[in-house]
Design an enzyme around this catalytic site. Structure first.
Site, PDB file in Angstrom:
ATOM      1  N   GLY A   1       0.825  -1.200   0.000  1.00 35.98           N
ATOM      2  CA  GLY A   1       0.000   0.000   0.000  1.00 35.98           C
ATOM      3  C   GLY A   1       0.856   1.244   0.000  1.00 35.98           C
ATOM      4  O   GLY A   1       0.381   2.367  -0.121  1.00 35.98           O
ATOM      5  N   THR A   2       2.159   0.993   0.131  1.00 40.15           N
ATOM      6  CA  THR A   2       3.138   2.060   0.256  1.00 40.15           C
ATOM      7  C   THR A   2       3.384   2.798  -1.041  1.00 40.15           C
ATOM      8  O   THR A   2       3.862   3.919  -1.023  1.00 40.15           O
ATOM      9  CB  THR A   2       4.452   1.421   0.721  1.00 40.15           C
ATOM     10  OG1 THR A   2       4.575   0.171   0.010  1.00 40.15           O
ATOM     11  CG2 THR A   2       4.401   1.121   2.192  1.00 40.15           C
TER      12      THR A   2
ATOM     13  N   GLY B   1      11.952   0.503   2.373  1.00 36.38           N
ATOM     14  CA  GLY B   1      11.604  -0.087   1.086  1.00 36.38           C
ATOM     15  C   GLY B   1      11.827   0.825  -0.101  1.00 36.38           C
ATOM     16  O   GLY B   1      12.491   0.448  -1.073  1.00 36.38           O
TER      17      GLY B   1
ATOM     18  N   THR C   1       1.750   9.458  -3.318  1.00 33.03           N
ATOM     19  CA  THR C   1       1.817   8.306  -2.412  1.00 33.03           C
ATOM     20  C   THR C   1       2.536   8.679  -1.111  1.00 33.03           C
ATOM     21  O   THR C   1       2.206   8.153  -0.050  1.00 33.03           O
ATOM     22  CB  THR C   1       2.506   7.103  -3.078  1.00 33.03           C
ATOM     23  OG1 THR C   1       3.798   7.494  -3.534  1.00 33.03           O
ATOM     24  CG2 THR C   1       1.702   6.595  -4.255  1.00 33.03           C
TER      25      THR C   1
ATOM     26  N   GLU D   1       6.703   5.676   7.890  1.00 31.76           N
ATOM     27  CA  GLU D   1       6.405   5.635   9.314  1.00 31.76           C
ATOM     28  C   GLU D   1       6.487   7.002   9.977  1.00 31.76           C
ATOM     29  O   GLU D   1       5.992   7.186  11.087  1.00 31.76           O
ATOM     30  CB  GLU D   1       7.374   4.675  10.012  1.00 31.76           C
ATOM     31  CG  GLU D   1       7.230   3.253   9.520  1.00 31.76           C
ATOM     32  CD  GLU D   1       8.370   2.366   9.990  1.00 31.76           C
ATOM     33  OE1 GLU D   1       8.103   1.286  10.534  1.00 31.76           O
ATOM     34  OE2 GLU D   1       9.541   2.745   9.810  1.00 31.76           O
TER      35      GLU D   1
END
Ligand code: FES
Ligand code: FES
Lengths: 175, 729
Positions: B468-469, B510, B619, B691
Site C-alpha cells: 500500500g506504500t 523499502g 503516495t 512511518e
C-alpha cells in the site's frame, strides 16, 4: 444446497453448504474475489456489495437467502480501461493504498450517493426533511461503516465528492 | 552486468536532477490503481487452485501444556481431510528480518489464542465447524506471568552521559513524569492468509508478507526444506504495518497441510486470530525527565521505558530509539527494561520505537513548555542540536526547524499561548496542540533487475513488495525517469522470490533501498546505451524513448538491437555510522472536547514532513495521512486489552479495538518539503516516509486536549473517562 444467485446481471447456480455466506460464495465458489473479507462479522465493510440497490455486508448474509436478489459486486462496476467515474476518482485522489478495503468503499459509495439522491438524512444532516448536501462531514459520516487501516479517508472523501460533482455536471449538461 | 554501490560516502551528484523525463517526484497515479479499484488485484487468498482445501486453526483456550486433543468429532465430519498437529507449527510469527524459524511446537502454549492445530476440510464452513469441535485439554506448566512483573535491564540497552541528577537539581524548570501507552494491533484490513501448493518437493506459497527474501528463509527453516525449493508470491498485500514482516503460523500450517493431503491448502486467519496470534506492539511505561534553564534550553534528558514480550523473543519495542539525538542536552540517561509475559507476541507495529517513544516524549515537551511559559514550537526550536549530542557526529541533514516553521505557518498556529480551557464554543472546549516528528532513517541491501527493450519498453523486477506504500508507483517513476520513458512504457513486477531480492517493506527502508537498486540498474542500462552511442553516460539524455547526445536524437530502437539488462545492487556502508540520519516533521492539531461527555473530536490536523527527495508526491502524502490517522487512533481510541487472569486479548475484533473511522478523521493536510536532498542516505538522496507520519502524531492531539481543557492525559488513549475525570478535578 442449491441456490441461484444473480450477480452483475448473470445467474449462477451455486451448490454450497447452507452455512455459506454470500461473501464466501462469491470468493470461494464463484471466483469473484473482488469482494473482500476483513472481519467476517459486519465490522469493517470490506465485503460491501449492492443487493437490490442497497449496500449490505455480504459476510452477514447467507448465500441461500439471496435467491432472486440482484447483486452487484465490484466486478460489475467497471474494469481497467473502462472505469466508472467513481473508480477513476479513487485512482486520481489516491483514495486507497493497499487497496484491500477499496472494493467495499466503492460499492458502499455507489449506494450511498443513491441514498443521498433519494433524500435520506444521516445523523449529521441539519434538516431531516430537506435535501442532504454532500459536505465532507456527510460523506465521512455515511462512509464510516467502511474501515480503511491505510487511512485514505480524506482522499476517499475527495474522490467521492469529485465523482458526485462530475456526475452532477454531466447530468446538467445532458439536460 | 551488475552495478553495485556501497554507501560509504555521501553522493552529492544528485543524478536524478539531471534527468529529463520529469515524472519522478510528481503526484503520478499508482499504476496498480485500476486493478485495485476494480477488484482485480489478487491478494493472498484469492488465486485458489482447483481442489484447494481450507484450513482453520484450533486456538489454545489457556496457557500451559497440551495434554490431549480430542479431534474425533472433527474427523467424523463429512469433508474433513486431516487435523494437523505437526511439531513444526509456529508458536508465533517470525520477527522482521529474523531470516530463520521462530519458536515452534504446538504443545507448549505460551499465550491464549496460540494456534495449536489446523483442521483441514473440503469447505471453509466444514473446517470452521470442525475446528470449533476439537476438545483441548491443557495442563498447568511453568509460564511467565500474564501481566508484566519483573523486568530485566540488559546492559547494552542502557546508556548514560554526564550527570542527569545534577542537571535536574540545578535546572530552572523540570519535568519528571510517568506515562503509559497500551498495546496496539496493526490490524491490516487483509487478514493474514496463505495458499500452499506442492509440486514434488517444490513448494509455492501465496502469502500476505512484507519481506520475501527473509520470509523464504524463515519458511524453509520452519519446514526443514531447502529455500531453493520454495517460491513465495506476494504481489499485493492488503496492508501490513509490521504485522506481516515475518513468516507467520498460517503459512507454515498451510504448507504442512498441503504436504500431508497432497492437495493445495489455503488458510486465512479470522480477524480474531489476527488480533491474538500475529503481533502486538508492546504496552509501554515510560518515565521522562527533562531539565531546562529558564529559557527552556534542555540541559538534561532521562527516558526510561518498560516493555514486554514472550519468553525467547529477542525483540523488544525500541521506545527510546530517537531520544539520543532529537534534542540538545549534555546530561542524558536512557533505560530499557523488558518483562517476560504470557501474552500475544510483541513485534513491530508501524514505526516501532518512535511511534510511542516520540509520542510520549512530545507530551513531556509540552509539559515543559507550559512549565517554562514558552510557546511549544519555540521550545523545540531552541533545542535543536547542531550535532548528534550522544554520538557527537553530524546530522546528514536536520530539517526539524524548517518543518516546525512551515508547519506552524500552514496550520495557522496560535503562538499567543492562550490559557488552557479559555476557548469555548457552546459545550465544546477548543484547543490546539503540536508535536515534532522524528524517525531514524536506514538503508537495507537490495537488488533489482531492469531490462530495456528496443521498442522503448522497460521491465523492472524485484521481490520487493507493495503493501500500500506505493512501490509499484515509485519504482515505475524511477525507471521512467532514468531511462527517459513515459511511465506507461514501464512494467514493474514485484512480490515473487524468483526475482532479484529487494529490501522488502519494513522500517521505512523499502522505497529508498529497492528504489536505489532500480536506480543503479538503470544506471547500468544507461552506460550500455552511452557506450553504443560513443558518449559518456553523463552526456546522454534520455527522454520519451529517444536517446539524445551530441546534438543527435535517436530512437532507442536504433541504439540497441536487443534487450539491455542490468542488475542494481545497493548496500549500506559507512554513511550509516558516520552521520546521524533521520527524517523530520511537525504536527499541528485542533481539537474540540465536549465538556459534558469528555469526547474529543479532531477538527483540524496538519503535518509538514521532510524525507529527502520525495519520489511520488501523491503516495508520500498518503503515507503521511495514514500515519497521522494511526496517531489519531493512538491518541483517542486504540488499546489492546489483556484479561488480568489469563492474559487473553479481550477486544479481539474491529468492533472493540477501535481504529479510526472516516468520521473520526478530518480533512488532514500534509505538506512535503520537496527540496531536501540527503546525500548520505543513498544515490537518490531519498529517505523513508512510511512511518514518519505516526512518530509523535498522537502527542499533538493529547497536547491539544490539554490546551482545550487543562486536562493532561498521561495514560493513552485519552478516552472520555480520563478526560472527564480530569475535568471534574
Ligand atoms: S467482512 Fe463483512 S463487514 Fe467485515
Ligand atoms: S486501502 Fe488499505 S485498508 Fe483501505
Amino acid at each position: 444446497m442449491r441456490t441461484t444467485l444473480t450477480i452483475n446481471g448473470a445467474t449462477h447456480d451455486v451448490d454450497a453448504d447452507p452455512r455459506t455466506t454470500l461473501l464466501d460464495a462469491l470468493r470461494n465458489h464463484l471466483g469473484l474475489t473482488g469482494t473482500k473479507k476483513g472481519c467476517d462479522h459486519g465490522q469493517c465493510g470490506a465485503c460491501t456489495v449492492i443487493a437490490d440497490g442497497r449496500r449490505i455486508n455480504s459476510c452477514l448474509t447467507l448465500a441461500c437467502m439471496m435467491d432472486g436478489v440482484e447483486i452487484t459486486t465490484i466486478e460489475g462496476l467497471g474494469e481497467p480501461g473502462d472505469l466508472l467515474p467513481l473508480q477513476d476518482a479513487f485512482v486520481r485522489h489516491d483514495g486507497y493504498q493497499c487497496g484491500y478495503c477499496t472494493p467495499g468503499q466503492i460499492c458502499s459509495a455507489t449506494a450511498m450517493l443513491d441514498e443521498v439522491a433519494q433524500g435520506w438524512p444521516s445523523v449529521v444532516t441539519d434538516d431531516l426533511t430537506g435535501d442532504a448536501s454532500l459536505t465532507d462531514a456527510e460523506i465521512a459520516e455515511r462512509m464510516s461503516g467502511n474501515l480503511c487501516r491505510c487511512a485514505a479517508y480524506p482522499n476517499i472523501v475527495d474522490a467521492i465528492k469529485d465523482a458526485a460533482d462530475r456526475t452532477a455536471d454531466q447530468r446538467e449538461a445532458a439536460e | 552486468m551488475t552495478i553495485h554501490t556501497r554507501m560509504d560516502d555521501a553522493d552529492r551528484r544528485n543524478r536524478l536532477d539531471d534527468m529529463a523525463q520529469g515524472v519522478l517526484s510528481t503526484a503520478m497515479d499508482r499504476p496498480d490503481g485500476p486493478l485495485k479499484v476494480s477488484g482485480r488485484a489478487p491478494y493472498a487468498h484469492e488465486v485458489q487452485p482447483e481442489g484447494m482445501l481450507h484450513g482453520v486453526f484450533v486456538r489454545a483456550p489457556r496457557i500451559g501444556r497440551v495434554v490431549s486433543l480430542d479431534d474425533a468429532a472433527a474427523r467424523a465430519m463429512d469433508g474433513v481431510e486431516t487435523v494437523v498437529t505437526d511439531d513444526r507449527l509456529l508458536r508465533n510469527p517470525a520477527q522482521g528480518t529474523a531470516n530463520e524459524a521462530p519458536v515452534q511446537g504446538p504443545r507448549e502454549v505460551f499465550y491464549v489464542g496460540q494456534p495449536i492445530a489446523l483442521v483441514v476440510a473440503r469447505t471453509f464452513e466444514t473446517a470452521r465447524a470442525a475446528a470449533l469441535s476439537v476438545g483441548v485439554e491443557i495442563a498447568d506448566a511453568e509460564r511467565a506471568p500474564v501481566a508484566p512483573q519483573d523486568y530485566d535491564s540488559p546492559d547494552k540497552k542502557q546508556s548514560s552521559q554526564g550527570d542527569l541528577d545534577a542537571a535536574m537539581r540545578d535546572a530552572a524548570v523540570t519535568v519528571d513524569r510517568m506515562y503509559t501507552t497500551p498495546a496496539h494491533s496493526s490490524a491490516p484490513m487483509e487478514p493474514h492468509a496463505a495458499i500452499a501448493e506442492w509440486d514434488g518437493d517444490r513448494l509455492t506459497l501465496r502469502g500476505s508478507l512484507q519481506m520475501l527474501k527473509f520470509n523464504r528463509n524463515e519458511l524453509a527453516d520452519s519446514l526443514g526444506i531447502d529455500p531453493k525449493n520454495l517460491r513465495i508470491l506476494s504481489p499485493y498485500v492488503g496492508g501490513g504495518f509490521g504485522s506481516k514482516l515475518g513468516v507467520a503460523p498460517e503459512a507454515v500450517a498451510a504448507a504442512i497441510a498441503a504436504q500431508e493431503t497432497g492437495r493445495p491448502v489455503g488458510v486465512a486467519l479470522s480477524r480474531q486470530q489476527v488480533f491474538e496470534a500475529t503481533m502486538r506492539r508492546s504496552e509501554t511505561r515510560q518515565r521522562v525527565r527533562l531539565a531546562a534553564d529558564a529559557e527552556g534550553r534542555l540541559t538534561g534528558i532521562g527516558h526510561d521505558a518498560w516493555v514486554s514480550n514472550l519468553p525467547d523473543e529477542s525483540y523488544s519495542e525500541p521506545v527510546t530509539q530517537a531520544t539520543p539525538f532529537t534534542y540538545r542536552g549534555e546530561n542524558r540517561v536512557i533505560g530499557h527494561h523488558v518483562a517476560r509475559v504470557s501474552r500475544t507476541c510483541a513485534g513491530s507495529v508501524r514505526a516501532p520505537g518512535e511511534a510511542v517513544g516520540i509520542t510520549v516524549f512530545e507530551i513531556a515537551m509540552d509539559e515543559l513548555a507550559h512549565a517554562a511559559g514558552i510557546d511549544p514550537v519555540e521550545l523545540r526550536r531552541r533545542n535543536i542540536p547542531d550535532r548528534d549530542p550522544t554520538k557527537d557526529i553530524p546530522f546528514s541533514s536536520n530539517m526539524l526547524a524548517q518543518a516546525l516553521d512551515a508547519g506552524a505557518a500552514a496550520f495557522g498556529w496560535d503562538d499567543s499561548r492562550p490559557a488552557p480551557g479559555s476557548r469555548r464554543e457552546g459545550e465544546w472546549m477548543i484547543g490546539q496542540g503540536m508535536a515534532s516528528a522524528v524517525r531514524v532513517n536506514n538503508l537495507a541491501e537490495a537488488k533489482a533487475r531492469v531490462t530495456l527493450n528496443p521498442d522503448g519498453t522497460a521491465l523492472v523486477e524485484t521481490d520487493m513488495t507493495d503493501i500500500g506504500t506505493g512501490s509499484y508507483a515509485i519504482l515505475t517513476q524511477i525507471a521512467a525517469e532514468m531511462l527517459g520513458l513515459p511511465p506507461e512504457r514501464v512494467e514493474v513486477r514485484l512480490g515473487d522470490t524468483d526475482l532479484p531480492p529487494g529490501s522488502g517493506s519494513g522500517g521505512s527502508v523499502g522505497a529508498s533501498s529497492s528504489g536505489s537498486a532500480v536506480f543503479l540498474a538503470c544506471q547500468g542500462v544507461r552506460e550500455r546505451l552511452a557506450e553504443a552511442m560513443g558518449v559518456a553516460e553523463t552526456d546522454l539524455t534520455l527522454k520519451d524513448g529517444q536517446a539524445i547526445a551530441d546534438n543527435r536524437s535517436t530512437p532507442l530502437g536504433d541504439v540497441i538491437d536487443g534487450p539491455v539488462e542490468a542488475l542494481g545492487h545497493i548496500e549500506p556502508g559507512k554513511t550509516s555510522k558516520a552521520v546521524r540520519q533521520a527524517t523530520w516533521g511537525a504536527y499541528f492539531a485542533e481539537v474540540a472536547v465536549n465538556s459534558v461527555t469528555g469526547e474529543t473530536r479532531v477538527r483540524r490536523m496538519h503535518g509538514t514532513f521532510a524525507a529527502g527527495r520525495i519520489l511520488n508526491a501523491k503516495t508520500a502524502r498518503s503515507q503521511c495521512l495514514g500515519g497521522m490517522t494511526f496517531g489519531i487512533g493512538m491518541a483517542l481510541t486504540e488499546e489492546l486489552m489483556h484479561d488480568a487472569r489469563d492474559g487473553h486479548v479481550v477486544n479481539r475484533d474491529l468492533a472493540e479495538y477501535h481504529i479510526p473511522v472516516n468520521a473520526d478523521v478530518p480533512q488532514i493536510t500534509v505538506e512535503l518539503l520537496m527540496e531536501e536532498r540527503d546525500p548520505w542516505t543513498n544515490p537518490m538522496q531519498a529517505k523513508g516516509i512510511g512511518e514518519l507520519g505516526i512518530c509523535g502524531a498522537a502527542a499533538a492531539i493529547v497536547n491539544a486536549i490539554h490546551q482545550a481543557t487543562g486536562v493532561r492525559v498521561r495514560d493513552l488513549p485519552a478516552t472520555l473517562d480520563k478526560v472527564m475525570a480530569g475535568l471534574e478535578d
